[in-house]
Design a protein around this motif. Sequence first.
Motif, mmCIF file in Angstrom:
data_model
loop_
_atom_site.group_PDB
_atom_site.id
_atom_site.type_symbol
_atom_site.label_atom_id
_atom_site.label_comp_id
_atom_site.label_asym_id
_atom_site.label_seq_id
_atom_site.Cartn_x
_atom_site.Cartn_y
_atom_site.Cartn_z
ATOM 1 N N ALA A 1 0.824 -1.214 0.000
ATOM 2 C CA ALA A 1 0.000 0.000 0.000
ATOM 3 C C ALA A 1 0.860 1.266 0.000
ATOM 4 C CB ALA A 1 -0.910 -0.012 1.226
ATOM 5 N N ILE A 2 1.946 1.256 0.745
ATOM 6 C CA ILE A 2 2.811 2.441 0.818
ATOM 7 C C ILE A 2 3.588 2.624 -0.483
ATOM 8 C CG2 ILE A 2 4.765 3.494 2.031
ATOM 9 C CD1 ILE A 2 3.868 1.959 4.529
ATOM 10 N N ALA A 3 4.041 1.511 -1.065
ATOM 11 C CA ALA A 3 4.874 1.588 -2.263
ATOM 12 C C ALA A 3 4.095 2.036 -3.494
ATOM 13 C CB ALA A 3 5.526 0.238 -2.534
ATOM 14 N N GLY A 4 2.777 1.808 -3.503
ATOM 15 C CA GLY A 4 1.978 2.201 -4.663
ATOM 16 C C GLY A 4 2.124 3.666 -5.030
ATOM 17 N N PRO A 5 1.829 4.595 -4.110
ATOM 18 C CA PRO A 5 1.988 6.019 -4.444
ATOM 19 C C PRO A 5 3.434 6.421 -4.709
ATOM 20 C CG PRO A 5 0.585 5.733 -2.511
ATOM 21 C CD PRO A 5 1.202 4.405 -2.798
ATOM 22 N N LEU A 6 4.415 5.649 -4.174
ATOM 23 C CA LEU A 6 5.817 6.001 -4.373
ATOM 24 C C LEU A 6 6.365 5.512 -5.702
ATOM 25 C CD1 LEU A 6 7.296 5.240 -0.823
ATOM 26 C CD2 LEU A 6 6.616 7.454 -1.773
ATOM 27 N N ALA A 7 5.560 4.751 -6.452
ATOM 28 C CA ALA A 7 6.036 4.202 -7.715
ATOM 29 C C ALA A 7 6.431 5.297 -8.700
ATOM 30 C CB ALA A 7 4.961 3.302 -8.339
ATOM 31 N N ALA A 8 5.805 6.477 -8.585
ATOM 32 C CA ALA A 8 6.135 7.588 -9.475
ATOM 33 C C ALA A 8 7.442 8.258 -9.089
ATOM 34 C CB ALA A 8 5.002 8.617 -9.469
ATOM 35 N N HIS A 9 7.991 7.909 -7.942
ATOM 36 C CA HIS A 9 9.255 8.492 -7.465
ATOM 37 C C HIS A 9 10.246 7.352 -7.249
ATOM 38 C CE1 HIS A 9 6.965 12.191 -6.790
ATOM 39 N NE2 HIS A 9 6.059 11.427 -6.194
ATOM 40 N N PRO A 10 10.994 6.980 -8.267
ATOM 41 C CA PRO A 10 11.854 5.786 -8.184
ATOM 42 C C PRO A 10 12.826 5.796 -7.010
ATOM 43 C CG PRO A 10 11.727 6.586 -10.448
ATOM 44 C CD PRO A 10 11.059 7.609 -9.599
ATOM 45 N N GLN A 11 13.345 6.978 -6.648
ATOM 46 C CA GLN A 11 14.327 7.004 -5.570
ATOM 47 C C GLN A 11 13.710 6.609 -4.237
ATOM 48 O OE1 GLN A 11 13.132 9.482 -7.265
ATOM 49 N NE2 GLN A 11 12.765 11.320 -6.029
ATOM 50 N N PHE A 12 12.453 6.982 -4.011
ATOM 51 C CA PHE A 12 11.783 6.613 -2.766
ATOM 52 C C PHE A 12 11.318 5.152 -2.806
ATOM 53 C CE2 PHE A 12 10.962 11.285 -2.919
ATOM 54 C CZ PHE A 12 11.760 11.614 -1.828
ATOM 55 N N GLY A 13 10.834 4.736 -3.967
ATOM 56 C CA GLY A 13 10.393 3.348 -4.094
ATOM 57 C C GLY A 13 11.520 2.363 -3.879
ATOM 58 N N ALA A 14 12.738 2.720 -4.351
ATOM 59 C CA ALA A 14 13.879 1.830 -4.170
ATOM 60 C C ALA A 14 14.357 1.803 -2.725
ATOM 61 C CB ALA A 14 15.023 2.266 -5.086
ATOM 62 N N ALA A 15 14.090 2.874 -1.975
ATOM 63 C CA ALA A 15 14.557 2.962 -0.590
ATOM 64 C C ALA A 15 13.607 2.278 0.392
ATOM 65 C CB ALA A 15 14.733 4.430 -0.188
ATOM 66 N N LEU A 16 12.355 2.072 0.005
ATOM 67 C CA LEU A 16 11.372 1.531 0.947
ATOM 68 C C LEU A 16 11.701 0.112 1.422
ATOM 69 C CD1 LEU A 16 8.814 2.092 2.508
ATOM 70 C CD2 LEU A 16 7.475 1.332 0.537
ATOM 71 N N PRO A 17 12.151 -0.815 0.558
ATOM 72 C CA PRO A 17 12.523 -2.138 1.083
ATOM 73 C C PRO A 17 13.626 -2.071 2.133
ATOM 74 C CG PRO A 17 12.266 -2.238 -1.292
ATOM 75 C CD PRO A 17 12.211 -0.789 -0.921
ATOM 76 N N ALA A 18 14.643 -1.240 1.889
ATOM 77 C CA ALA A 18 15.716 -1.094 2.873
ATOM 78 C C ALA A 18 15.191 -0.480 4.161
ATOM 79 C CB ALA A 18 16.840 -0.241 2.294
ATOM 80 N N ALA A 19 14.261 0.468 4.049
ATOM 81 C CA ALA A 19 13.695 1.099 5.245
ATOM 82 C C ALA A 19 12.935 0.075 6.085
ATOM 83 C CB ALA A 19 12.776 2.251 4.842
ATOM 84 N N GLY A 20 12.171 -0.797 5.425
ATOM 85 C CA GLY A 20 11.449 -1.828 6.167
ATOM 86 C C GLY A 20 12.391 -2.784 6.871
ATOM 87 N N ALA A 21 13.466 -3.205 6.177
ATOM 88 C CA ALA A 21 14.433 -4.111 6.788
ATOM 89 C C ALA A 21 15.174 -3.440 7.941
ATOM 90 C CB ALA A 21 15.422 -4.600 5.730
ATOM 91 N N LEU A 22 15.487 -2.161 7.791
ATOM 92 C CA LEU A 22 16.149 -1.433 8.872
ATOM 93 C C LEU A 22 15.237 -1.292 10.083
ATOM 94 C CD1 LEU A 22 18.052 1.329 6.854
ATOM 95 C CD2 LEU A 22 19.068 -0.514 8.217
ATOM 96 N N PHE A 23 13.933 -1.200 9.853
ATOM 97 C CA PHE A 23 12.990 -1.162 10.974
ATOM 98 C C PHE A 23 13.082 -2.456 11.781
ATOM 99 C CE2 PHE A 23 8.838 -2.285 12.741
ATOM 100 C CZ PHE A 23 8.569 -1.166 13.519
ATOM 101 N N THR A 24 13.173 -3.592 11.080
ATOM 102 C CA THR A 24 13.334 -4.868 11.783
ATOM 103 C C THR A 24 14.579 -4.853 12.662
ATOM 104 O OG1 THR A 24 12.214 -6.091 10.018
ATOM 105 C CG2 THR A 24 13.661 -7.351 11.470
ATOM 106 N N LEU A 25 15.695 -4.411 12.094
ATOM 107 C CA LEU A 25 16.946 -4.362 12.851
ATOM 108 C C LEU A 25 16.850 -3.382 14.016
ATOM 109 C CD1 LEU A 25 19.923 -5.219 13.102
ATOM 110 C CD2 LEU A 25 20.493 -3.358 11.514
#
Length: 460
Positions: free
Chosen positions: A403-427
């Motif tokens: 759901a979060i990545a959908g609106p970010l699809a138009a902004h490649p730099q943010f869309g590419a950073a979201l997976p890393a942000a989620g993994a960093l949240f786990t850590l």
Amino acid sequence: MCRPVPRRARRQPAADLCSQPPYPCAGPSSRPTSPPLNHVPEYTLTSAPDEIEPAHVLRRPYVARLLAGTMIARLPTGMVPVALLLLVSDQGGALSTAALLCAAYGLASALGQPALGRLVDRHGQTAVTCAATLCTSFALLTLPHLDSADQKVLFAGAVLLAGAATPPMEANLRALWPSVLTDPAQRRAALALDTGSQGLIFIAGPPLVAALTAVTGPSTALTATAVLGLAGAAVVLTAAPSRRWQPVATAPSGFLGPLRSPGLVVLFLALTGTGVALGAHTVWAVSLAERTQTAALSGLVPAALSVGSLIGGAFYGRRTWPGGLTAQLVASSGAFAVGWLPLLAHPGALAAVGVSALPGLFLTPLVTSSFLTVDAHAPEGTVTEAYAWLIAAIGIGQAAGTAIAGPLAAHPQFGAALPAAGALFTLAVLLPARRRIYVPRPPVRRGRHRRVPAHAARPA
């Protein structure tokens, strides 16, 4: 009279982390007594290899059958969303409507797992899983006969029923391993194989739906999905370990069940970040396919992640690793987060497939360590529900990431950073909570040996 057996101190291998007490803590099973969690038995030492070959584990009775049956039964997880998209589109519905229905199916499935897991903990696997499988199959078989545009309420209701009644096959399998594999090292290897092979569901499922739809239409694809779910569940439920499995007789676990454990609550919260990374990565793959006009990337990029997970699972499960279970959990979560960083370099089409496999290499160690941590912290009689909560946490995170990545699809730099942000949240959640989720290592002996209970030693 027995001759005393010499004892030598040994460092505890990771594979033995769930070997204390002698009856496994990794799931409810039929057993005469339940020794206390801090019970440390005496051991003699016999030689055994440090590595566990996956092929050796698969040759153990029922292991291959349970793994294959569970995978077939879980194929609908990867097939239903694609089949829904194609069915709604074939009926003239909007893509946005189909996307909402897919999200509703995923969320209902995630929330239904803990409830079904609690029922399994109270009433056993056979009755609960049979009922759930019949309900979800009935709902899937009904969908082709409903119109998503003219019968919106009925169609949405069938989708929600199919999701909420998804049988807890994955949690059931985790609970069966202690009764199938008595050696903790083999259980750990089987768990890694199980976790790593789950990616095959998303490699084989969507192409199968696409092929069936191209030949006979989406209605046939949904029917085949229901039949596969029934067949896989039958393979598992008719196996002796599943038929014999009985819940542990304990006092009522209360409304919260396994959530009474603060350590488990923290672990489940952390793993929602892992789910966010996975969900966001799928959207990023679709966005990359559109930008590069390479439609195949929308399937190849997620498939590369699954292949990496399969390879990582095979490598992780075949040997022991240094450090305690908690240290392995934190280390694998850190490596999983680092694995997403190459996406920030905006790789091209071919490179995107390669770099997507990197975080997959550490996904299986992360999830396997999480399941073993659940083994140690789940209150007695709630382990199946606890497994289901872990699965639900990742599923809810995936829905949120999508759901979060959908609106970010138009902004490649943010869309590419979201997976890393989620993994960093786990850590970030796991690091300060190390003491809360800590699994202690029991006293051990040194030597390249397999641990055998002292009462099993042969007399002189």
